[in-house]
Design a protein around this motif. Structure first.
Motif, PDB file in Angstrom:
ATOM      1  N   LEU A   7      37.342  36.242  35.056  1.00  0.00           N
ATOM      2  CA  LEU A   7      36.700  37.496  34.676  1.00  0.00           C
ATOM      3  C   LEU A   7      37.479  38.648  35.304  1.00  0.00           C
ATOM      4  CD1 LEU A   7      33.038  36.347  35.364  1.00  0.00           C
ATOM      5  CD2 LEU A   7      34.158  36.492  33.123  1.00  0.00           C
ATOM      6  N   GLU A   8      38.172  39.404  34.469  1.00  0.00           N
ATOM      7  CA  GLU A   8      39.018  40.513  34.927  1.00  0.00           C
ATOM      8  C   GLU A   8      38.431  41.824  34.429  1.00  0.00           C
ATOM      9  OE1 GLU A   8      41.587  43.365  35.977  1.00  0.00           O
ATOM     10  OE2 GLU A   8      41.512  41.348  36.847  1.00  0.00           O
ATOM     11  N   ALA A  41      45.352  40.921  32.042  1.00  0.00           N
ATOM     12  CA  ALA A  41      45.302  39.995  33.175  1.00  0.00           C
ATOM     13  C   ALA A  41      46.475  40.242  34.116  1.00  0.00           C
ATOM     14  CB  ALA A  41      45.314  38.554  32.673  1.00  0.00           C
ATOM     15  N   ALA A  42      46.460  41.418  34.740  1.00  0.00           N
ATOM     16  CA  ALA A  42      47.492  41.758  35.717  1.00  0.00           C
ATOM     17  C   ALA A  42      46.881  42.418  36.946  1.00  0.00           C
ATOM     18  CB  ALA A  42      48.536  42.675  35.087  1.00  0.00           C
ATOM     19  N   GLY A  43      45.559  42.406  37.034  1.00  0.00           N
ATOM     20  CA  GLY A  43      44.889  42.949  38.202  1.00  0.00           C
ATOM     21  C   GLY A  43      45.237  44.401  38.449  1.00  0.00           C
ATOM     22  N   SER A  44      45.492  44.732  39.709  1.00  0.00           N
ATOM     23  CA  SER A  44      45.777  46.113  40.097  1.00  0.00           C
ATOM     24  C   SER A  44      47.251  46.482  39.969  1.00  0.00           C
ATOM     25  CB  SER A  44      45.331  46.346  41.545  1.00  0.00           C
ATOM     26  OG  SER A  44      45.951  45.420  42.417  1.00  0.00           O
ATOM     27  N   TYR A  54      55.494  39.395  34.503  1.00  0.00           N
ATOM     28  CA  TYR A  54      55.387  37.999  34.939  1.00  0.00           C
ATOM     29  C   TYR A  54      53.938  37.534  34.926  1.00  0.00           C
ATOM     30  CZ  TYR A  54      55.103  34.004  38.065  1.00  0.00           C
ATOM     31  OH  TYR A  54      54.803  32.778  38.602  1.00  0.00           O
ATOM     32  N   LEU A  55      53.022  38.357  35.437  1.00  0.00           N
ATOM     33  CA  LEU A  55      51.607  37.978  35.472  1.00  0.00           C
ATOM     34  C   LEU A  55      51.039  37.798  34.063  1.00  0.00           C
ATOM     35  CD1 LEU A  55      50.298  40.258  38.374  1.00  0.00           C
ATOM     36  CD2 LEU A  55      50.733  37.795  38.446  1.00  0.00           C
ATOM     37  N   THR A  70      39.086  39.694  29.705  1.00  0.00           N
ATOM     38  CA  THR A  70      39.360  41.009  30.263  1.00  0.00           C
ATOM     39  C   THR A  70      38.217  41.971  29.929  1.00  0.00           C
ATOM     40  OG1 THR A  70      40.643  41.580  28.297  1.00  0.00           O
ATOM     41  CG2 THR A  70      41.854  40.672  30.164  1.00  0.00           C
ATOM     42  N   GLY A  71      38.180  43.076  30.662  1.00  0.00           N
ATOM     43  CA  GLY A  71      37.109  44.046  30.463  1.00  0.00           C
ATOM     44  C   GLY A  71      35.752  43.540  30.893  1.00  0.00           C
ATOM     45  N   ARG A  72      35.722  42.583  31.812  1.00  0.00           N
ATOM     46  CA  ARG A  72      34.462  41.991  32.290  1.00  0.00           C
ATOM     47  C   ARG A  72      34.337  42.226  33.793  1.00  0.00           C
ATOM     48  NH1 ARG A  72      32.921  38.274  28.281  1.00  0.00           N
ATOM     49  NH2 ARG A  72      33.904  39.001  26.345  1.00  0.00           N
TER      50      ARG A  72
END
Length: 352
Positions: A32-33, A38-41, A81-82, A95-97
């Motif tokens: 859950l991103e 999906a690359a975080g911060s 890469y991520l 994403t968006g969660r």
């Protein structure tokens, strides 16, 4: 209500690394991103950010970084890469969660998401890092400052600060990197409680991380310290140390107080400052665990041992600073901790 095996909260470097091992253990993790990808911060770090570890030491489990293994990847290379890692991962990444709360529900948990959805889960792995919770120390009078006050999480590029008087607070890698690049366009002081400490980037002709790996120091179990050293050394190939020696930027002890636009230094001199940038680190962004009894200390830090919750056997953490070793919160080290935490969760679920 949808029910899933394991919820991994955070889709940056730590979450997918944990999901990789969870999937190999026969579980069906859902990542859950809160962001759009999906690359975080990583996409939100400052533009010039460059890793201090070479590509060969900066990969997550199961996928080499690619390209020249001895180069020092730029922020955008890490993001790419991520995203590749996420595409190849055998896990459901959503994403968006944003998770807003985690509470007990029988032997497992219920997760509330921003927007009203609730998920039932058997286990939880937190991997949300600290970017959402910047550390802003209570420096004397800082709340009265009438100039521009930023945390480094809000800094992107030196262009907006051209010609200004800037104070960068901190003495770590980011502090020095940001202060040196700002000094190309502005008058900059690096303010810190102690002088900057240095590590050669390539001692004896080999990258520092070669020696950390060869000696085992990079993965040594130091997590029982539960805190980082008072001052972290700056990894440097000589450029940053030379810049400070030349006074671009100059380095000073942290100011004694702030009054409106005026900063007073330890020698009693005072001057007007346009901008103060705090490069003072982050705290674990785990506020969503507040409903879980004994999951957090009063300061909001997790109660854990090597990533395992002390209060909830089906709760684990990944990506905390000094979780188990000096590399626990980095690309080069998070995979080891993710594997331990994921296998511990899988073992707990097999017992039930």
């Amino acid at each position: 209500m949808e029910h899933i095996d394991v919820a991994v909260i955070g889709g940056g470097q730590s979450g997918p690394a944990a999901a990789h091992t969870l999937a190999r253990e026969g579980l069906r993790p859902v990542v859950l991103e809160s962001g759009k990808q999906a690359a975080g911060s990583w996409p939100r770090y400052y533009d010039s950010l460059t890793l201090f570890s070479p590509a060969r030491y900066s990969a997550l489990p199961g996928l080499p970084f690619g390209g020249d293994p001895d180069r020092y990847p730029h922020r955008d290379e890490v993001v790419a890469y991520l995203l590749r890692y996420a595409e190849r991962l055998d896990a459901d990444i959503r994403t968006g969660r944003r998770v807003t709360s985690v509470r007990l529900a029988g032997e497992g948990f219920e997760l509330d998401l921003d927007g009203g959805q609730t998920l039932g889960v058997d286990a939880v792995v937190t991997a949300s890092g600290g970017f959402g919770r910047p550390n802003r120390p209570a420096l004397p009078g800082l709340e009265t400052f009438t100039g521009t006050l930023l945390h480094v999480s809000e800094y992107r590029t030196p262009a907006p600060f051209a010609g200004r008087r800037v104070v960068v607070v901190g003495a770590g890698n980011s502090a020095v990197q940001v202060a040196v690049e700002l000094a190309e366009v502005a008058r900059v002081s690096l303010a810190s409680r102690a002088p900057v400490r240095w590590f050669l980037q390539r001692p004896l002709g080999r990258d520092l991380h070669f020696w950390l790996t060869a000696t085992g120091l990079d993965s040594a179990p130091l997590g029982r310290l539960q805190r980082r050293p008072a001052t972290m050394a700056v990894i440097d190939d000589g450029r940053y140390r030379a810049a400070l020696a030349a006074g671009r930027p100059d380095r000073r002890p942290t100011f004694t107080r702030v009054d409106g636009p005026v900063v007073t230094w330890t020698d009693g001199t005072a001057e007007e400052v346009d901008t103060i940038i705090l490069t003072t680190g982050y705290q674990p962004d785990l506020g969503y665990l507040a409903p879980l009894p004994e999951a957090l200390h009063g300061a909001g830090r997790p109660r854990h041992q090597d990533g395992a919750s002390r209060a909830h056997p089906r709760l684990a953490h990944v990506g905390l600073e000094w979780q188990r070793s000096l590399s626990s919160a980095s690309l080069r080290g998070v995979g080891r901790d993710a594997e331990r935490s994921a296998r511990r969760i899988a073992k707990q679920l097999r017992r039930s």
